[in-house]
Design a protein around this motif. Structure first.
Motif, PDB file in Angstrom:
ATOM      1  N   LYS A   1       0.822  -1.215   0.000  1.00 10.80           N
ATOM      2  CA  LYS A   1       0.000   0.000   0.000  1.00 10.80           C
ATOM      3  C   LYS A   1       0.855   1.264   0.000  1.00 10.80           C
ATOM      4  CE  LYS A   1      -3.699  -2.504   2.385  1.00 10.80           C
ATOM      5  NZ  LYS A   1      -4.700  -2.503   3.469  1.00 10.80           N
ATOM      6  N   CYS A   2       2.043   1.154  -0.597  1.00 16.32           N
ATOM      7  CA  CYS A   2       2.908   2.325  -0.783  1.00 16.32           C
ATOM      8  C   CYS A   2       2.719   2.813  -2.221  1.00 16.32           C
ATOM      9  CB  CYS A   2       4.371   1.976  -0.520  1.00 16.32           C
ATOM     10  SG  CYS A   2       4.715   1.482   1.182  1.00 16.32           S
ATOM     11  N   GLU A   3       1.564   3.419  -2.486  1.00  9.95           N
ATOM     12  CA  GLU A   3       1.245   3.840  -3.849  1.00  9.95           C
ATOM     13  C   GLU A   3       2.132   4.975  -4.332  1.00  9.95           C
ATOM     14  OE1 GLU A   3      -1.411   0.910  -3.303  1.00  9.95           O
ATOM     15  OE2 GLU A   3      -1.250   2.569  -1.879  1.00  9.95           O
ATOM     16  N   SER A   4       2.603   5.811  -3.428  1.00  8.74           N
ATOM     17  CA  SER A   4       3.478   6.920  -3.791  1.00  8.74           C
ATOM     18  C   SER A   4       4.929   6.496  -3.635  1.00  8.74           C
ATOM     19  CB  SER A   4       3.195   8.133  -2.904  1.00  8.74           C
ATOM     20  OG  SER A   4       4.185   9.124  -3.071  1.00  8.74           O
ATOM     21  N   GLU A   5       5.688   6.548  -4.741  1.00  9.05           N
ATOM     22  CA  GLU A   5       7.099   6.146  -4.681  1.00  9.05           C
ATOM     23  C   GLU A   5       7.888   7.068  -3.759  1.00  9.05           C
ATOM     24  OE1 GLU A   5       8.982   5.472  -8.402  1.00  9.05           O
ATOM     25  OE2 GLU A   5       7.202   4.599  -9.325  1.00  9.05           O
ATOM     26  N   ASN A   6       7.528   8.353  -3.725  1.00 12.55           N
ATOM     27  CA  ASN A   6       8.270   9.306  -2.890  1.00 12.55           C
ATOM     28  C   ASN A   6       8.077   9.021  -1.408  1.00 12.55           C
ATOM     29  OD1 ASN A   6       9.178  10.660  -5.176  1.00 12.55           O
ATOM     30  ND2 ASN A   6       7.393  12.027  -5.223  1.00 12.55           N
ATOM     31  N   GLN A   7       6.851   8.637  -1.032  1.00 14.64           N
ATOM     32  CA  GLN A   7       6.568   8.377   0.374  1.00 14.64           C
ATOM     33  C   GLN A   7       6.841   6.938   0.781  1.00 14.64           C
ATOM     34  OE1 GLN A   7       2.557   9.571   1.197  1.00 14.64           O
ATOM     35  NE2 GLN A   7       2.859  11.679   0.511  1.00 14.64           N
ATOM     36  N   GLY A   8       7.047   6.061  -0.206  1.00 14.20           N
ATOM     37  CA  GLY A   8       7.208   4.647   0.086  1.00 14.20           C
ATOM     38  C   GLY A   8       8.365   4.341   1.017  1.00 14.20           C
ATOM     39  N   LEU A   9       9.507   4.961   0.771  1.00 10.62           N
ATOM     40  CA  LEU A   9      10.680   4.699   1.619  1.00 10.62           C
ATOM     41  C   LEU A   9      10.428   5.144   3.045  1.00 10.62           C
ATOM     42  CD1 LEU A   9      13.575   5.665  -0.827  1.00 10.62           C
ATOM     43  CD2 LEU A   9      12.914   3.381  -0.075  1.00 10.62           C
ATOM     44  N   ALA A  10       9.726   6.284   3.203  1.00 10.32           N
ATOM     45  CA  ALA A  10       9.418   6.773   4.550  1.00 10.32           C
ATOM     46  C   ALA A  10       8.446   5.830   5.255  1.00 10.32           C
ATOM     47  CB  ALA A  10       8.833   8.180   4.464  1.00 10.32           C
ATOM     48  N   GLN A  11       7.447   5.337   4.490  1.00 10.47           N
ATOM     49  CA  GLN A  11       6.487   4.402   5.080  1.00 10.47           C
ATOM     50  C   GLN A  11       7.167   3.108   5.508  1.00 10.47           C
ATOM     51  OE1 GLN A  11       3.689   4.883   1.562  1.00 10.47           O
ATOM     52  NE2 GLN A  11       2.186   4.467   3.176  1.00 10.47           N
ATOM     53  N   ALA A  12       8.165   2.685   4.733  1.00 12.39           N
ATOM     54  CA  ALA A  12       8.826   1.400   5.004  1.00 12.39           C
ATOM     55  C   ALA A  12       9.856   1.490   6.113  1.00 12.39           C
ATOM     56  CB  ALA A  12       9.485   0.883   3.729  1.00 12.39           C
ATOM     57  N   ALA A  13      10.337   2.687   6.416  1.00  9.32           N
ATOM     58  CA  ALA A  13      11.490   2.835   7.315  1.00  9.32           C
ATOM     59  C   ALA A  13      11.258   2.190   8.678  1.00  9.32           C
ATOM     60  CB  ALA A  13      11.821   4.324   7.463  1.00  9.32           C
ATOM     61  N   GLU A  14      10.059   2.387   9.278  1.00  6.29           N
ATOM     62  CA  GLU A  14       9.863   1.878  10.632  1.00  6.29           C
ATOM     63  C   GLU A  14       9.857   0.348  10.702  1.00  6.29           C
ATOM     64  OE1 GLU A  14       6.020   2.399  12.506  1.00  6.29           O
ATOM     65  OE2 GLU A  14       5.071   2.819  10.562  1.00  6.29           O
TER      66      GLU A  14
ATOM     67  N   TRP B   1      12.087  -1.587   9.574  1.00  8.94           N
ATOM     68  CA  TRP B   1      13.418  -2.128   9.872  1.00  8.94           C
ATOM     69  C   TRP B   1      13.446  -2.700  11.293  1.00  8.94           C
ATOM     70  CZ3 TRP B   1      17.556  -2.920   6.789  1.00  8.94           C
ATOM     71  CH2 TRP B   1      17.601  -2.268   5.558  1.00  8.94           C
ATOM     72  N   ASN B   2      12.585  -2.156  12.169  1.00  7.14           N
ATOM     73  CA  ASN B   2      12.567  -2.591  13.571  1.00  7.14           C
ATOM     74  C   ASN B   2      12.158  -4.055  13.744  1.00  7.14           C
ATOM     75  OD1 ASN B   2      13.282  -0.010  14.476  1.00  7.14           O
ATOM     76  ND2 ASN B   2      11.135   0.670  14.466  1.00  7.14           N
ATOM     77  N   LEU B   3      11.575  -4.678  12.693  1.00 11.64           N
ATOM     78  CA  LEU B   3      11.169  -6.076  12.802  1.00 11.64           C
ATOM     79  C   LEU B   3      12.356  -7.034  12.768  1.00 11.64           C
ATOM     80  CD1 LEU B   3       7.984  -6.118  10.507  1.00 11.64           C
ATOM     81  CD2 LEU B   3       8.073  -6.190  13.012  1.00 11.64           C
ATOM     82  N   GLY B   4      13.513  -6.543  12.332  1.00  8.67           N
ATOM     83  CA  GLY B   4      14.704  -7.383  12.322  1.00  8.67           C
ATOM     84  C   GLY B   4      14.708  -8.456  11.259  1.00  8.67           C
ATOM     85  N   LEU B   5      13.983  -8.227  10.151  1.00  7.75           N
ATOM     86  CA  LEU B   5      13.926  -9.201   9.060  1.00  7.75           C
ATOM     87  C   LEU B   5      14.624  -8.689   7.802  1.00  7.75           C
ATOM     88  CD1 LEU B   5      10.229 -10.445   9.457  1.00  7.75           C
ATOM     89  CD2 LEU B   5      12.317 -11.706  10.026  1.00  7.75           C
ATOM     90  N   GLY B   6      15.500  -7.737   7.957  1.00  8.39           N
ATOM     91  CA  GLY B   6      16.228  -7.216   6.807  1.00  8.39           C
ATOM     92  C   GLY B   6      15.509  -6.053   6.156  1.00  8.39           C
ATOM     93  N   GLU B   7      15.894  -5.764   4.909  1.00 10.19           N
ATOM     94  CA  GLU B   7      15.382  -4.580   4.221  1.00 10.19           C
ATOM     95  C   GLU B   7      13.893  -4.717   3.899  1.00 10.19           C
ATOM     96  OE1 GLU B   7      16.057  -2.048   0.067  1.00 10.19           O
ATOM     97  OE2 GLU B   7      17.348  -3.766   0.547  1.00 10.19           O
ATOM     98  N   PRO B   8      13.079  -3.712   4.296  1.00 10.10           N
ATOM     99  CA  PRO B   8      11.669  -3.720   3.899  1.00 10.10           C
ATOM    100  C   PRO B   8      11.511  -3.112   2.507  1.00 10.10           C
ATOM    101  CG  PRO B   8      12.071  -1.941   5.467  1.00 10.10           C
ATOM    102  CD  PRO B   8      13.392  -2.639   5.257  1.00 10.10           C
ATOM    103  N   PHE B   9      10.807  -3.806   1.619  1.00 13.68           N
ATOM    104  CA  PHE B   9      10.636  -3.351   0.237  1.00 13.68           C
ATOM    105  C   PHE B   9       9.259  -2.687   0.091  1.00 13.68           C
ATOM    106  CE2 PHE B   9      13.868  -6.551  -0.063  1.00 13.68           C
ATOM    107  CZ  PHE B   9      14.717  -6.094  -1.064  1.00 13.68           C
ATOM    108  N   PRO B  10       9.207  -1.371  -0.149  1.00 14.54           N
ATOM    109  CA  PRO B  10       7.919  -0.712  -0.347  1.00 14.54           C
ATOM    110  C   PRO B  10       7.343  -1.050  -1.724  1.00 14.54           C
ATOM    111  CG  PRO B  10       9.698   0.862  -0.632  1.00 14.54           C
ATOM    112  CD  PRO B  10      10.338  -0.422  -0.211  1.00 14.54           C
TER     113      PRO B  10
END
Length: 452
Positions: free
Chosen positions: A120-133, A135-144
């Motif tokens: 549900k990261c429809e905006s590419e510009n906001q996707g990285l910001a939405q995905a950033a938190e 990282w706290n799951l400890g499963l590696g890079e989150p892909f928006p």
């Protein structure tokens, strides 16, 4: 078999939408309501030189044992146990939740490579910001990504295929596709579980438990079968728009993509009007079929019982007399092992091809025993020759002087001769009657077709 990738996540994060995106088909039901997906459903997918099966699962909730949630957890665990990798889907709009953290902790104990996907990261510009938190799951890079629009799925797949072998390293085999079709609560999911020897589908007395079409690949001897459980098909006027509506559409699609249909009937109810409509649908699609009379264990029996029920099936399904019948109990397993033998015969008949010379020998012999009818004007019907034009279902074109001179009785006689002499077991047989001269603009085809 192709490697399996399990899609895991909470309810309503977009797992089924992602499955549709990766498989390139709209086969998984997407509806804005929790609990639509319950069983695990399999779809083929590929990326570059990798082919795999993507497995949709129900939304995971660990702290709730109401309704079907415990069964959904069992299905998700089963999917993960057979998977070569997992895709963990979270909701980028909603953000990180306690439910996501609980699933992440569980995944870390499963020893399965996991790709974390922030949907549900429809905006590419906001996707990285939405995905950033995430990282706290400890499963590696989150892909928006956006499963609906496809944004970011390429990068996600590049990461996923690191865990999947190339196609040339995978042994693939031809399979027989078998759809399990019937009304609600006739025992379709129980039959699937009995055939596979595992709890592949959720079984419940609640009508409508199965909503999506569920694929399961099993192997017996040298033969591979893809078994497809489907939602129970009720009368159209009783179905509201929603999950059941989509599930029934998936059931009809399963009939279309099957080689053989296991037509399941509740023997306690007998053959209902809805069963007759389903039988007509199977014939219309040209599918081979086995009639499975289920719940035989619940019938009180004497020495005449089996013959009485056989006569009932023959009377009600007389237009489907080419399909073999079997009386089983999915609950106890009685005669379930014999079903695949009938499937083999039906699949063989469905794809059988007969040479033109043999077909014409049958025609010649049939005409000797019973000549075509003669009209009141003294004009007799003639069959010049015949040839098989296609398989699945087998279809034979018969070239005649005038199709109108061959009445329905004689057409049925010829159909019976082809079945008796050529052995088309378990499959509809289509005969196309072509006149000597085709009208201008008429399809090369068919003056009249008979479906058997």
């Amino acid at each position: 078999m192709l490697p399996i990738v399990a899609v895991i996540g909470r309810p309503n994060v977009g797992k089924s939408a992602l499955v549709n995106r990766l498989s390139g088909e709209q086969d998984a039901i997407v509806f804005d309501e929790p609990g639509i997906t319950r069983d695990r459903t399999y779809r083929p997918a590929f990326w570059q030189d990798r082919e795999f099966q993507i497995v949709d699962t129900g939304g995971l909730v660990f702290d709730d044992d109401t309704e079907f949630l415990p069964y959904i957890r069992e299905q998700a665990q089963a999917a993960l146990s057979e998977a070569i990798a997992a895709i963990f889907v979270v909701d980028g709009k909603l953000g990180l939740t306690a439910g996501d953290e609980e699933i992440a902790s569980w995944l870390r104990t499963q020893n399965v490579p996991t790709v974390l996907v922030v949907n549900k990261c429809e905006s590419e510009n906001q996707g990285l910001a939405q995905a950033a938190e995430f990282w706290n799951l400890g499963l590696g890079e989150p892909f928006p990504i956006s499963a609906i629009h496809g944004n970011g799925t390429g990068e996600m797949l590049e990461e996923l295929i690191k865990h999947i072998p190339p196609v040339d390293e995978i042994e693939q085999e031809e399979e027989i596709r078998v759809a399990i079709i019937g009304r609600p609560n006739v025992g379709k999911s129980s039959l699937l579980n009995a055939l596979t020897g595992e709890s592949r589908a959720i079984v419940s007395p609640v009508s409508g438990t199965t909503r999506d079409a569920i694929d399961m690949v099993v192997r017996r001897g040298e033969t591979t079968y893809r078994l497809i459980d489907t939602a129970g098909v009720r009368r159209k006027k009783n179905v509201d728009y929603g999950a059941e509506f989509f599930g029934i559409n998936r059931a009809f699609k399963a009939i279309k993509r099957a080689d053989v249909v296991l037509f399941v009937i509740d023997i306690l109810d007998g053959v209902t009007e809805q069963d007759l409509k389903l039988a007509g649908r199977i014939i219309e699609e040209g599918r081979a079929a086995v009639i499975v009379a289920n719940k035989w264990d619940a019938v009180e029996k004497d020495s005449h019982t089996i013959y009485e029920y056989q006569k009932m099936l023959d009377d009600r399904l007389f237009f489907m007399d080419w399909a073999e019948r079997i009386f089983v109990s999915a609950m106890t397993g009685k005669r379930v092992d014999n079903i695949l033998d009938l499937v083999d015969r039906a699949a063989e008949g469905h794809r059988k091809r007969v040479s033109t010379s043999v077909i014409n020998e049958v025609i010649e012999e049939a005409v000797k025993w019973h000549s075509p009818p003669t009209s009141r004007q003294g004009k007799q019907g003639r069959i010049y020759y015949g040839t098989q034009v296609t398989v699945k279902p087998p279809s034979i074109a018969l070239f005649v002087n005038d199709p109108k001179r061959l009445d329905d009785g004689y057409r049925r006689y010829m159909e019976k001769q082809f079945r008796q002499q050529l052995g088309f077991k378990g499959t509809p047989l289509r005969l196309f009657w072509r006149g000597k001269r085709l009208r201008e603009g008429e399809n090369m085809g068919v003056n009249r077709a008979t479906k058997v």
